[in-house]
Design an enzyme around this catalytic site. Structure first.
Site, mmCIF file in Angstrom:
data_model
loop_
_atom_site.group_PDB
_atom_site.id
_atom_site.type_symbol
_atom_site.label_atom_id
_atom_site.label_comp_id
_atom_site.label_asym_id
_atom_site.label_seq_id
_atom_site.Cartn_x
_atom_site.Cartn_y
_atom_site.Cartn_z
ATOM 1 N N ASP A 1 0.859 -1.208 0.000
ATOM 2 C CA ASP A 1 0.000 0.000 0.000
ATOM 3 C C ASP A 1 0.882 1.240 0.000
ATOM 4 O O ASP A 1 2.091 1.167 0.189
ATOM 5 C CB ASP A 1 -0.893 -0.005 1.247
ATOM 6 N N ASP B 1 0.568 3.672 2.273
ATOM 7 C CA ASP B 1 0.307 4.303 3.569
ATOM 8 C C ASP B 1 -0.792 5.370 3.377
ATOM 9 O O ASP B 1 -1.699 5.139 2.566
ATOM 10 C CB ASP B 1 1.613 4.852 4.177
HETATM 11 N N1 LIG Z 1 1.285 1.281 5.686
HETATM 12 C C1 LIG Z 1 1.818 0.418 6.538
HETATM 13 N N2 LIG Z 1 2.318 0.853 7.725
HETATM 14 C C2 LIG Z 1 2.872 -0.028 8.579
HETATM 15 N N3 LIG Z 1 2.979 -1.344 8.345
HETATM 16 C C3 LIG Z 1 2.493 -1.809 7.191
HETATM 17 N N4 LIG Z 1 2.468 -3.055 6.685
HETATM 18 C C4 LIG Z 1 1.876 -2.983 5.480
HETATM 19 N N5 LIG Z 1 1.526 -1.709 5.184
HETATM 20 C C5 LIG Z 1 1.912 -0.955 6.243
#
Ligand SMILES: Nc1ncnc2[nH]cnc12
Ligand SMILES: CSC[C@H]1O[C@H](OP(=O)(O)O)[C@H](O)[C@@H]1O
Length: 290
Positions: free
Chosen positions: A209, A211
């Site tokens: 992703d 974030d």
């Molecule tokens: N955006 C994110 N922040 C922290 N850990 C994650 N693991 C997968 N995506 C994450």
């Protein structure tokens, strides 16, 4: 010494396939109970040991993963190198979901975990200036390329405590001010402990992703992450299967990971705590008894 490749599987990676003589083995550790039994076997003639970081069924949170027990158990089994595969969020447009990143630096923002095997009664200061093994990371990079995986060379991984994802302000801070590339919740203190245990460590972060900083992706959604996770896990298993052939027979680490404790212990022999020394038998036996 014989090479044994340890693999720590993160979210979505709870087993690996293709091991000969595979069996789940319980390993006892004075540092607690590891996340799960360890799947041991052989791949292309090389011994392998696989540990699902959150346990089968994903019952351990990033905070409650028994990092010391996990690394100690790997050491007791004879693991010489650990490849960590982890889900992560991305701070860079060009590191897209589905891409892999061969991490080379960390910023440790975790605060609720035991971070060292050492302490009162045996004080040691290991260097983590270069927290991953360059040789093992290069083998992982090659394995990714051989699999046709889109892979990025180098990246700074922000390790956060979690379990909640970051606020928008945090996400922007890590990305814009601190220059981080990816974010996850587990590679610290794992990498530090592997260094203390004199085990080579490489981290492959698998982007799930963007974030929450990205204008087109408002907030992290576990549902979306899980969709990407499954494909990433398949790619990770294929990458791992290529590692034995790429690494070959054991040779001492040219980067010195296997000698990390040579000058690290400061406590005078007469001030050392016998109870702590007993727990350190696997991790630091080479320097304490050698
Ligand atoms: N955006 C994110 N922040 C922290 N850990 C994650 N693991 C997968 N995506 C994450
Ligand atoms: C699945 S979203 C958050 C979760 O995934 C990552 O775990 P791992 O590093 O073990 O793959 C991240 O660090 C969080 O624990």
């Amino acid at each position: 010494m014989e090479r044994m490749i340890g693999v720590i599987g993160g979210s979505g990676v709870y087993e690996i396939a293709g091991l000969e003589d595979a069996r789940w083995q319980a390993v006892e550790s004075p540092w607690g109970t590891p996340s799960d039994e360890i799947l041991v076997g052989t791949l292309d003639g090389v011994k392998m040991a696989f540990l699902p970081r959150h346990g089968r069924g994903h019952y351990l949170s990033p905070t409650t993963v028994p990092y010391r027990a996990n690394i100690d158990a790997m050491k007791r089994l004879g693991v010489t190198e650990i490849v960590s595969v982890s889900a992560c969020g991305s701070f860079r447009e060009d590191m897209a979901p589905g891409d892999f990143v061969v991490v080379d630096q960390f910023i440790d923002r975790t605060f609720a975990r035991e971070k060292s095997f050492f302490g009162t009664g045996c004080v040691a200061h290991a260097s983590v200036a270069h927290p991953v093994c360059g040789r093992l990371s290069a083998a992982c990079l090659q394995a990714c390329r051989d699999e046709g995986i889109t892979v990025h060379v180098g990246g700074t991984y922000l390790a956060m405590e979690g379990p909640q994802f970051s606020t928008l302000a945090e996400s922007k801070l890590y990305r814009e001010n601190w220059g981080c590339d990816v974010i996850g919740m587990t590679n610290m203190p794992e990498a530090k402990l592997a260094r203390e245990a004199e085990i080579c460590y490489a981290s492959i972060a698998m982007v799930t992703d963007y974030d929450c900083w990205h204008p087109d992706h408002d907030a992290v959604d576990v549902g979306d992450i899980v969709k990407t996770l499954t494909g990433n896990a398949d790619k990770a298993r294929a990458m791992i299967a290529r590692l034995p052939a790429l690494t070959g027979p054991y040779e001492p680490c040219e980067k010195g990971c296997d000698r990390a404790l040579d000058y690290a212990i400061l406590t005078a022999p007469e001030k050392r705590d016998p109870a702590l020394l007993a727990k350190l038998d696997a991790v630091a036996g080479r320097v304490l008894n050698g």
